[in-house]
Write a protein that holds these residues in place. Structure first.
Motif, mmCIF file in Angstrom:
data_model
loop_
_atom_site.group_PDB
_atom_site.id
_atom_site.type_symbol
_atom_site.label_atom_id
_atom_site.label_comp_id
_atom_site.label_asym_id
_atom_site.label_seq_id
_atom_site.Cartn_x
_atom_site.Cartn_y
_atom_site.Cartn_z
ATOM 1 N N GLU A 125 0.838 10.054 -2.667
ATOM 2 C CA GLU A 125 -0.530 10.352 -3.110
ATOM 3 C C GLU A 125 -1.280 9.096 -3.547
ATOM 4 O O GLU A 125 -2.511 9.105 -3.652
ATOM 5 N N ASN A 126 -0.554 8.002 -3.803
ATOM 6 C CA ASN A 126 -1.203 6.750 -4.191
ATOM 7 C C ASN A 126 -1.756 5.972 -3.000
ATOM 8 O O ASN A 126 -2.560 5.048 -3.179
ATOM 9 N N PHE A 127 -1.308 6.324 -1.797
ATOM 10 C CA PHE A 127 -1.637 5.495 -0.644
ATOM 11 C C PHE A 127 -3.135 5.321 -0.400
ATOM 12 O O PHE A 127 -3.583 4.182 -0.169
ATOM 13 N N PRO A 128 -3.956 6.370 -0.380
ATOM 14 C CA PRO A 128 -5.369 6.158 -0.026
ATOM 15 C C PRO A 128 -6.079 5.125 -0.887
ATOM 16 O O PRO A 128 -6.812 4.272 -0.367
ATOM 17 N N LEU A 129 -5.859 5.149 -2.200
ATOM 18 C CA LEU A 129 -6.530 4.185 -3.066
ATOM 19 C C LEU A 129 -5.877 2.807 -2.979
ATOM 20 O O LEU A 129 -6.565 1.784 -3.120
ATOM 21 N N ASN A 130 -4.554 2.755 -2.745
ATOM 22 C CA ASN A 130 -3.917 1.460 -2.499
ATOM 23 C C ASN A 130 -4.499 0.819 -1.239
ATOM 24 O O ASN A 130 -4.818 -0.371 -1.215
ATOM 25 N N HIS A 131 -4.613 1.628 -0.209
ATOM 26 C CA HIS A 131 -5.168 1.179 1.073
ATOM 27 C C HIS A 131 -6.608 0.695 0.894
ATOM 28 O O HIS A 131 -6.987 -0.375 1.390
ATOM 29 N N THR A 156 0.829 -1.207 0.000
ATOM 30 C CA THR A 156 0.000 0.000 0.000
ATOM 31 C C THR A 156 0.862 1.255 0.000
ATOM 32 O O THR A 156 0.431 2.314 -0.465
ATOM 33 N N GLN A 157 2.085 1.153 0.520
ATOM 34 C CA GLN A 157 2.981 2.301 0.565
ATOM 35 C C GLN A 157 3.914 2.360 -0.639
ATOM 36 O O GLN A 157 4.808 3.210 -0.696
ATOM 37 N N CYS A 158 3.720 1.489 -1.600
ATOM 38 C CA CYS A 158 4.567 1.456 -2.789
ATOM 39 C C CYS A 158 4.265 2.669 -3.681
ATOM 40 O O CYS A 158 3.104 2.971 -3.965
ATOM 41 N N GLY A 159 5.309 3.354 -4.111
ATOM 42 C CA GLY A 159 5.130 4.498 -4.998
ATOM 43 C C GLY A 159 4.932 5.797 -4.245
ATOM 44 O O GLY A 159 5.252 5.919 -3.063
ATOM 45 N N LEU A 189 -3.980 -7.622 -7.585
ATOM 46 C CA LEU A 189 -4.703 -6.509 -6.964
ATOM 47 C C LEU A 189 -3.999 -5.187 -7.259
ATOM 48 O O LEU A 189 -4.645 -4.188 -7.628
ATOM 49 N N MET A 190 -2.680 -5.168 -7.106
ATOM 50 C CA MET A 190 -1.923 -3.933 -7.321
ATOM 51 C C MET A 190 -1.746 -3.625 -8.809
ATOM 52 O O MET A 190 -1.587 -2.453 -9.180
ATOM 53 N N LYS A 191 -1.779 -4.642 -9.649
ATOM 54 C CA LYS A 191 -1.720 -4.412 -11.094
ATOM 55 C C LYS A 191 -2.909 -3.578 -11.531
ATOM 56 O O LYS A 191 -2.793 -2.696 -12.391
ATOM 57 N N ARG A 192 -4.070 -3.838 -10.921
ATOM 58 C CA ARG A 192 -5.262 -3.049 -11.245
ATOM 59 C C ARG A 192 -5.131 -1.612 -10.775
ATOM 60 O O ARG A 192 -5.894 -0.749 -11.202
ATOM 61 N N ARG A 193 -4.174 -1.364 -9.889
ATOM 62 C CA ARG A 193 -3.891 -0.007 -9.429
ATOM 63 C C ARG A 193 -2.824 0.673 -10.291
ATOM 64 O O ARG A 193 -2.415 1.795 -10.013
ATOM 65 N N GLY A 194 -2.352 -0.025 -11.327
ATOM 66 C CA GLY A 194 -1.396 0.578 -12.255
ATOM 67 C C GLY A 194 0.050 0.210 -12.016
ATOM 68 O O GLY A 194 0.945 0.776 -12.656
ATOM 69 N N TYR A 195 0.324 -0.743 -11.121
ATOM 70 C CA TYR A 195 1.693 -1.152 -10.827
ATOM 71 C C TYR A 195 2.084 -2.357 -11.683
ATOM 72 O O TYR A 195 1.238 -3.188 -12.012
#
Length: 250
Positions: A121-127, A115-118, A173-179
């Protein structure tokens, strides 16, 4: 609420000797009266050593939520309370929400690192993605084979975290977040970050005598007996009508 378990499984050799890594900050404002360019404080994210502050860092009411990704009650709060906080309380700048991790096991640590990767500003949606997907990946974790659990517990720390991420579907899961996989593996390989998360988690649990998650601080004071939105909302609303607190907030 769920009880905290020992952090021993997360301990890394020389944990306390790793020093204090530099913490980047994003979106902080100089004064409570400053407005963000977007006009919406919920889009302002500040990374601090112990977590991420969503909203005005100079808000009148500073709420801190201690969460665990393997805690079902924390997922319920994320879906209910956090959503309402970010829609109804944080945008005005009167309330900020700081999310801190209390780690229960290696799965929790792996999720927190992702969740803290990147960028901050990405944290809230990763979380949010991790919490909203909890029921699916926790079901997989509960059915893990002995061979899978062995991969999570033995070998180099980064290798263990990669095994957890692979077995529980965190990569997808994180791939869908753009990682991509390379970026995620770099984050999971950060032993210093893992040590910092474990250290601050343990320090918070001891400093505030936190025995279960979720738990909350309001302006630095532990909210006794409050472990969800049902107890938090009336306490937060009372803050702004109390003759001693928040009377000039209008």
């Amino acid at each position: 609420m769920q009880k905290l378990t020992s952090l021993a499984a997360l301990a890394l050799a020389g944990l306390m000797a790793l020093g204090n890594p530099a913490i980047a900050q994003s979106g902080a404002k100089d004064a409570a009266t400053d407005k963000p360019a977007s006009g919406n404080w919920s889009r302002e994210i500040t990374q601090v050593r112990n977590g991420h502050v969503i909203g005005n860092p100079n808000a009148e009411a500073k709420l801190t939520a201690f969460i665990s990704y393997t805690c079902s009650h924390c997922a319920t709060f994320a879906k209910q309370g956090e959503t309402l906080l970010l829609l109804a309380y944080v945008p005005s700048g009167k309330v900020s929400l700081e999310v801190r991790h209390l780690l229960r096991d290696p799965v929790d640590l792996t999720a927190a690192m992702l969740t803290q990767c990147g960028d901050a500003e990405n944290f809230p949606l990763n979380h949010s993605a991790m919490m909203h997907g909890q029921s699916k990946w926790m079901e997989i974790a509960q059915k893990a084979t002995q061979a899978q659990r062995a991969r999570w517990q033995y070998g180099a720390p980064a290798k263990r975290r990669r095994a957890i991420a692979s077995d529980l579907g965190f990569y997808d899961l994180m791939k869908r977040r753009g990682y991509d996989r390379v970026e995620l593996d770099q984050c999971l390989a950060d032993d210093e970050k893992a040590a910092q998360l474990a250290e601050t988690s343990q320090a918070d649990a001891q400093a505030f005598a936190i025995a279960s998650t979720p738990s909350f601080l309001l302006d630095g004071a532990l909210m006794e007996g409050v472990h969800g939105w049902r107890g938090l909302q009336p306490a937060l609303d009372q803050y702004f009508v109390s003759p001693n607190l928040g009377q000039d907030s209008e």
